[in-house]
Design an enzyme around this catalytic site. Structure first.
Site, PDB file in Angstrom:
ATOM      1  N   HIS A 198       0.842  -1.311   0.045  1.00 49.85           N
ATOM      2  CA  HIS A 198       0.202   0.122  -0.127  1.00 49.85           C
ATOM      3  C   HIS A 198       0.620   1.302  -0.055  1.00 49.85           C
ATOM      4  O   HIS A 198       0.528   2.391  -0.586  1.00 49.85           O
ATOM      5  CB  HIS A 198      -1.103  -0.073   1.261  1.00 49.85           C
ATOM      6  CG  HIS A 198      -0.364   0.423   2.529  1.00 49.85           C
ATOM      7  ND1 HIS A 198       0.354  -0.691   3.176  1.00 49.85           N
ATOM      8  CD2 HIS A 198      -0.570   1.469   3.284  1.00 49.85           C
ATOM      9  CE1 HIS A 198       0.891   0.009   4.420  1.00 49.85           C
ATOM     10  NE2 HIS A 198       0.433   1.274   4.485  1.00 49.85           N
ATOM     11  N   ASP A 199       2.012   1.098   0.625  1.00 54.14           N
ATOM     12  CA  ASP A 199       2.867   2.386   0.765  1.00 54.14           C
ATOM     13  C   ASP A 199       4.240   2.338  -0.518  1.00 54.14           C
ATOM     14  O   ASP A 199       5.083   3.285  -0.270  1.00 54.14           O
ATOM     15  CB  ASP A 199       3.375   2.433   2.084  1.00 54.14           C
ATOM     16  CG  ASP A 199       2.404   3.488   2.912  1.00 54.14           C
ATOM     17  OD1 ASP A 199       1.606   4.077   2.522  1.00 54.14           O
ATOM     18  OD2 ASP A 199       2.657   3.310   4.264  1.00 54.14           O
ATOM     19  N   LYS A 202       5.911   5.565  -1.627  1.00 59.73           N
ATOM     20  CA  LYS A 202       6.749   6.316  -0.901  1.00 59.73           C
ATOM     21  C   LYS A 202       8.301   6.383  -1.140  1.00 59.73           C
ATOM     22  O   LYS A 202       9.118   7.119  -0.822  1.00 59.73           O
ATOM     23  CB  LYS A 202       6.650   6.059   0.757  1.00 59.73           C
ATOM     24  CG  LYS A 202       5.351   6.566   1.371  1.00 59.73           C
ATOM     25  CD  LYS A 202       5.410   6.281   2.855  1.00 59.73           C
ATOM     26  CE  LYS A 202       3.833   6.848   3.418  1.00 59.73           C
ATOM     27  NZ  LYS A 202       3.872   6.680   4.673  1.00 59.73           N
ATOM     28  N   HIS A 227       1.851   9.775  -2.769  1.00 58.81           N
ATOM     29  CA  HIS A 227       2.541   8.490  -2.759  1.00 58.81           C
ATOM     30  C   HIS A 227       1.501   7.444  -3.297  1.00 58.81           C
ATOM     31  O   HIS A 227       1.769   6.400  -4.058  1.00 58.81           O
ATOM     32  CB  HIS A 227       3.114   8.112  -1.562  1.00 58.81           C
ATOM     33  CG  HIS A 227       2.244   7.833  -0.360  1.00 58.81           C
ATOM     34  ND1 HIS A 227       1.615   8.740   0.577  1.00 58.81           N
ATOM     35  CD2 HIS A 227       1.517   6.621  -0.055  1.00 58.81           C
ATOM     36  CE1 HIS A 227       0.917   8.295   1.259  1.00 58.81           C
ATOM     37  NE2 HIS A 227       0.873   6.745   1.222  1.00 58.81           N
ATOM     38  N   HIS A 251      -6.112   3.997  -0.073  1.00 60.98           N
ATOM     39  CA  HIS A 251      -6.295   3.747   1.318  1.00 60.98           C
ATOM     40  C   HIS A 251      -6.319   5.105   2.120  1.00 60.98           C
ATOM     41  O   HIS A 251      -6.566   5.042   3.234  1.00 60.98           O
ATOM     42  CB  HIS A 251      -4.993   2.936   1.587  1.00 60.98           C
ATOM     43  CG  HIS A 251      -3.610   3.456   1.521  1.00 60.98           C
ATOM     44  ND1 HIS A 251      -3.028   3.610   0.342  1.00 60.98           N
ATOM     45  CD2 HIS A 251      -2.763   3.831   2.370  1.00 60.98           C
ATOM     46  CE1 HIS A 251      -1.841   4.110   0.406  1.00 60.98           C
ATOM     47  NE2 HIS A 251      -1.769   4.381   1.866  1.00 60.98           N
ATOM     48  N   HIS A 252      -5.882   6.277   1.591  1.00 58.19           N
ATOM     49  CA  HIS A 252      -6.027   7.537   2.233  1.00 58.19           C
ATOM     50  C   HIS A 252      -7.382   8.355   1.952  1.00 58.19           C
ATOM     51  O   HIS A 252      -7.552   9.433   2.350  1.00 58.19           O
ATOM     52  CB  HIS A 252      -4.929   8.190   2.174  1.00 58.19           C
ATOM     53  CG  HIS A 252      -3.474   8.194   2.769  1.00 58.19           C
ATOM     54  ND1 HIS A 252      -3.520   8.068   4.129  1.00 58.19           N
ATOM     55  CD2 HIS A 252      -2.422   7.493   2.362  1.00 58.19           C
ATOM     56  CE1 HIS A 252      -2.338   7.459   4.754  1.00 58.19           C
ATOM     57  NE2 HIS A 252      -1.693   7.136   3.347  1.00 58.19           N
ATOM     58  N   ASP A 280      -4.429   0.474   8.428  1.00 59.07           N
ATOM     59  CA  ASP A 280      -3.125   1.833   8.332  1.00 59.07           C
ATOM     60  C   ASP A 280      -3.349   2.774   9.302  1.00 59.07           C
ATOM     61  O   ASP A 280      -2.234   3.169  10.210  1.00 59.07           O
ATOM     62  CB  ASP A 280      -3.448   2.397   6.970  1.00 59.07           C
ATOM     63  CG  ASP A 280      -1.964   3.414   6.595  1.00 59.07           C
ATOM     64  OD1 ASP A 280      -1.056   3.107   6.933  1.00 59.07           O
ATOM     65  OD2 ASP A 280      -2.566   4.452   5.834  1.00 59.07           O
TER      66      ASP A 280
END
Length: 335
Positions: A198-199, A202, A227, A251-252, A280
């Site tokens: 998911h990240d 970054k 990201h 996801h954000h 998260d």
């Protein structure tokens, strides 16, 4: 052992084959004894040199490795191990009494999968090994190019020692939530894969922003918030990973439309992304950051309930995540 841990032991560890490498004979015997009692086929050796010989002659599901060993160090062992293609993805838990950030950075840069400080209790050992073996099963579903993406993702956590283990835990919590919700196995598997990735975006964010000791400026925050889009771009060209894109990109997002990158509202946000958002946020709250200490699970859940009531997280899913949190209140899942 609490019921939750007994279930985890039976599901993740029983029948596995683990090598323990530690020159402290007492600690080595204790770990071997604990693992044997959990149904693990366990072998212990006192040195990295003997460990390399043992791994060459056997088949192991994971290694528990001391950092400071006589002769070859744990870091040198990792270099030798990862140089062998058949052991590129063999899960390794490094244990040490040295708590410095530099040591953690070196450990993860060497290719270890998890890191734990001595002294530790039996349940912490169980959780660390269960997380690694669960991740190994997820990795087994990826083709080799996807594994390269995960290796790339590991460099993100090496850049920021305060998020070490974050993606592993988000994957674990997301899978747990999917299980509580009764989702099918394909969706649960996707939750695990998407949680790990998911990240990944970054990788394109300056590390000084990832562990800044204080609030981000508006321009800095906007750079960090790129990201999800960068992650979706990285993964988007890999056909076998397309199913994880909603989790990586969304996801954000927040149910009231205040999230990013697309400002989606509740049902516009893919279900698996709404699940990942809970995982998260919970792990971010229960992990130490440069600007604050970790919150307890109880306090984290108070904040999450408030976020759900405010319309940030999907309130329809709150009860499911409360069950996940209850399972983890017995032992903090901090690595």
């Amino acid at each position: 052992m609490p019921k939750t841990f007994a279930s985890l032991k039976n599901k993740c560890l029983s029948g596995s084959h683990i090598l323990v490498v530690d020159d402290d004979i007492h600690l080595r015997q204790v770990m071997v004894g604990i693992l044997t009692n959990w149904g693990v086929q366990c072998h212990g050796v006192p040195s990295a040199e003997e460990a390399l010989e043992t791994v060459a002659g056997g088949s192991f599901d994971a290694i528990v490795l001391d950092l400071h060993l006589p002769g070859m160090s744990g870091l040198t062992f990792m270099k030798e191990l990862r140089a062998q293609e058949k052991h590129e993805l063999l899960p390794v838990l490094m244990v040490t009494g040295d708590p410095t950030v530099a040591v953690k950075r070196s450990a993860f840069a060497s290719g270890v999968d998890s890191f734990m400080l001595k002294p530790f209790d039996a349940e912490s050992l169980l959780l660390a090994l269960s997380g690694m073996l669960s991740k190994k099963r997820i990795l087994a579903t990826f083709e080799k190019r996807a594994n390269l993406l995960l290796a790339l993702g590991q460099t993100i956590e090496a850049k920021d020692p305060y998020t070490i283990g974050h993606s592993d835990r988000v994957a674990l919590y997301s899978r747990n939530m999917g299980e509580v919700m009764g989702l099918d196995e394909e969706q649960i598997q996707t939750l695990g894969q998407g949680g790990l990735l998911h990240d990944i975006g970054k990788i394109g964010v300056d590390e000084s922003l990832l562990h800044k000791n204080g609030p981000l400026t508006t321009s800095e925050r906007l750079r960090v918030e790129t990201h999800p889009v960068q992650g979706a771009t990285i993964v988007g060209n890999l056909a076998t990973m397309v199913h994880t894109l909603p989790m990586i990109r969304s996801h954000h997002e927040r149910c009231d439309g205040s999230g990013y990158p697309d400002g989606l509202r509740k049902d516009e946000i893919p279900l698996l992304a709404r699940i990942t958002a809970y995982a998260d946020v919970y792990d971010a709250l229960t992990s130490r950051r440069p600007y604050r200490d970790a919150f307890s699970s109880t306090r984290a859940m108070e904040i999450i309930r408030t976020d759900a009531a405010r319309g940030l997280l999907d309130s329809d899913l709150l009860g499911y995540f409360e069950e996940v949190a209850r399972r983890n209140e017995e032992q903090a899942l901090l690595v």
